[in-house]
Write a protein that holds these residues in place. Structure first.
Motif, PDB file in Angstrom:
ATOM      1  N   ASP A 192       9.200   0.840   2.001  1.00 58.57           N
ATOM      2  CA  ASP A 192      10.232   1.418   1.147  1.00 58.57           C
ATOM      3  C   ASP A 192       9.890   2.871   0.907  1.00 58.57           C
ATOM      4  OD1 ASP A 192      11.409  -1.062   0.815  1.00 58.57           O
ATOM      5  OD2 ASP A 192      10.017  -1.571  -0.819  1.00 58.57           O
ATOM      6  N   VAL A 193      10.908   3.692   0.861  1.00 56.15           N
ATOM      7  CA  VAL A 193      10.650   5.093   0.572  1.00 56.15           C
ATOM      8  C   VAL A 193      10.653   5.288  -0.943  1.00 56.15           C
ATOM      9  CG1 VAL A 193      11.487   7.434   0.825  1.00 56.15           C
ATOM     10  CG2 VAL A 193      11.721   5.830   2.708  1.00 56.15           C
TER      11      VAL A 193
ATOM     12  N   LEU B  34       0.856  -1.191   0.000  1.00 55.11           N
ATOM     13  CA  LEU B  34       0.000   0.000   0.000  1.00 55.11           C
ATOM     14  C   LEU B  34       0.887   1.234   0.000  1.00 55.11           C
ATOM     15  CD1 LEU B  34      -2.741  -0.871   2.605  1.00 55.11           C
ATOM     16  CD2 LEU B  34      -3.120  -0.269   0.230  1.00 55.11           C
ATOM     17  N   GLU B  35       0.400   2.285  -0.622  1.00 55.71           N
ATOM     18  CA  GLU B  35       1.197   3.511  -0.640  1.00 55.71           C
ATOM     19  C   GLU B  35       0.586   4.563   0.272  1.00 55.71           C
ATOM     20  OE1 GLU B  35       1.799   4.845  -4.581  1.00 55.71           O
ATOM     21  OE2 GLU B  35       3.057   3.121  -5.109  1.00 55.71           O
TER      22      GLU B  35
ATOM     23  N   ILE C 299       4.893  -2.506   3.066  1.00 58.24           N
ATOM     24  CA  ILE C 299       4.751  -3.936   2.794  1.00 58.24           C
ATOM     25  C   ILE C 299       3.987  -4.544   3.957  1.00 58.24           C
ATOM     26  CG2 ILE C 299       5.975  -6.070   2.391  1.00 58.24           C
ATOM     27  CD1 ILE C 299       8.377  -3.877   1.820  1.00 58.24           C
ATOM     28  N   LEU C 300       2.807  -5.043   3.661  1.00 57.19           N
ATOM     29  CA  LEU C 300       1.989  -5.594   4.736  1.00 57.19           C
ATOM     30  C   LEU C 300       2.547  -6.944   5.157  1.00 57.19           C
ATOM     31  CD1 LEU C 300      -1.632  -4.839   3.540  1.00 57.19           C
ATOM     32  CD2 LEU C 300      -0.310  -3.684   5.292  1.00 57.19           C
ATOM     33  N   PRO C 301       2.562  -7.211   6.433  1.00 58.66           N
ATOM     34  CA  PRO C 301       2.945  -8.547   6.893  1.00 58.66           C
ATOM     35  C   PRO C 301       1.900  -9.545   6.438  1.00 58.66           C
ATOM     36  CG  PRO C 301       2.151  -7.177   8.705  1.00 58.66           C
ATOM     37  CD  PRO C 301       2.242  -6.295   7.514  1.00 58.66           C
TER      38      PRO C 301
ATOM     39  N   LYS D 227       5.998  11.491   8.802  1.00 55.86           N
ATOM     40  CA  LYS D 227       4.550  11.713   8.824  1.00 55.86           C
ATOM     41  C   LYS D 227       3.830  10.614   8.061  1.00 55.86           C
ATOM     42  CE  LYS D 227       3.647  15.612  10.993  1.00 55.86           C
ATOM     43  NZ  LYS D 227       4.286  16.864  10.564  1.00 55.86           N
ATOM     44  N   ALA D 228       4.407  10.256   6.906  1.00 56.91           N
ATOM     45  CA  ALA D 228       3.770   9.246   6.065  1.00 56.91           C
ATOM     46  C   ALA D 228       3.719   7.907   6.786  1.00 56.91           C
ATOM     47  CB  ALA D 228       4.514   9.116   4.745  1.00 56.91           C
TER      48      ALA D 228
END
Lengths: 76, 259
Positions: free
Chosen positions: B33-34, B5-6, B56-58, B14-15
């Protein structure tokens, strides 16, 4: 009118028991003198006099009905 | 492959924070990841870029577990902080917030307002509507002209005083709006039209245009009305609660570069 100002002021301050309003009536203008505790002075005046101005606006709107002027003085 | 997800934010921190809140994952468990670091631009005005991260979702089984745990946790701790989210459990929280809005506040506000109105005019009736953090009072009847006042100043004064009184006796901040026979909506439409007209003028002349002395609500309406207009930007200047609002035309080359 006196009661209204008293009521509003009492709802705004920390020491409502020390609020007193007296009215000096004239022919055309009546002067309402609002006295509050020293700590509460800022609360009835408001930031940049906003609360005081709001009260005066409402006073002038309500005194338009009886064709009189009402001045609100906040006394230190 | 685990889903990704982004998220966007002012900067990476903040993100990632936003991602944590939305996914209800503790910060340590968040893997991302940035994509871009973002830039604050010049004086925070020109050339702002948001930071973007890809989370990255677990894998799903463990996520479900943590989510359930977090939900229980949330229900306990988050009750007094209703957030604007569109998930179902959040909606029910919002309902609770409405229900938990003390009736005393409403009654107090209504009483004060009734007193003020009775003094100004006769035969005016008040009805009200509760929203999550807002009470809307509708006044009907009586002498509408005096109730509104010159440029709505009496209305504004009443609104301000009632808000002060109500918030003095309430822990959570409650916003008050008072409407006299559709005046608010009419004013809002007028402001939007004025904003549109002045924006056109600013674009045509290429010079900034000022709207003088507006209160915060009016300014908000103008800002929002011109938010999607790519040809202008808006800014408030000045001190105090009445500020000027400036409408700047955007430079042409800026616009071309963007599209």
């Amino acid at each position: 009118m006196k009661d209204l100002i008293k009521h509003i002021a009492q709802a705004l301050v920390d020491h409502p028991e020390q609020v007193s309003v007296s009215e000096v009536e004239g022919n055309q203008t009546s002067v309402l003198e609002l006295k509050v505790a020293k700590d509460d002075l800022g609360k009835v005046i408001g930031k940049q006099g906003r609360t005081a101005r709001a009260m005066r606006t409402i006073l002038s709107a309500s005194s338009a009905k009886i064709k009189k002027r009402t001045v609100l003085e906040i006394i230190e | 492959m685990s889903p990704r997800l982004e998220f966007e934010g002012k900067d990476v921190a903040k993100a990632s924070q936003k991602a944590c809140e939305e996914l209800k994952i503790p910060k340590e468990k968040l893997k991302y990841d940035v994509i871009s670091y973002g830039a604050t631009g010049i004086f925070g005005l020109v050339g702002i870029k948001k930071a973007k991260i890809r989370v990255i979702l677990p894998d799903l089984t463990s996520e479900d577990n943590t989510e359930e745990k977090d939900l229980e946790h949330n229900n306990k701790s988050k009750k007094h902080v209703p957030e604007v989210e569109r998930s179902t459990e959040q909606a029910s929280l919002d309902d609770k917030a409405i229900a938990s809005m003390p009736d005393e506040s409403v009654n107090l506000g209504k009483n004060v307002l009734q007193q003020i109105i009775d003094l100004i005019t006769i035969d005016a009736e008040i009805s009200f509507e509760k929203k999550s953090d807002q009470i809307l009072f509708y006044i009907k009847g009586g002498n509408v002209a005096i109730l509104i006042g010159k440029q709505g100043q009496t209305l504004e004064a009443m609104q301000y005083l009632v808000e002060k009184v109500v918030n003095k006796h309430s822990e959570q901040r409650i916003r008050i709006q008072i409407d006299v026979e559709g005046y608010l909506e009419k004013k809002q439409n007028n402001l939007k039209m004025l904003a549109g007209r002045l924006a056109e003028k600013a674009k045509r002349s290429g010079k900034p245009i000022t709207i003088g002395q507006m209160n915060s609500q009016d300014r908000r309406i103008v800002h929002l009305a011109l938010r999607d207009d790519s040809g202008v930007r808006t800014q408030s200047v000045g001190d105090g609660f009445l500020k000027k609002l400036l409408i700047f035309p955007r430079k042409k080359y800026n616009r071309k570069r963007k599209t």
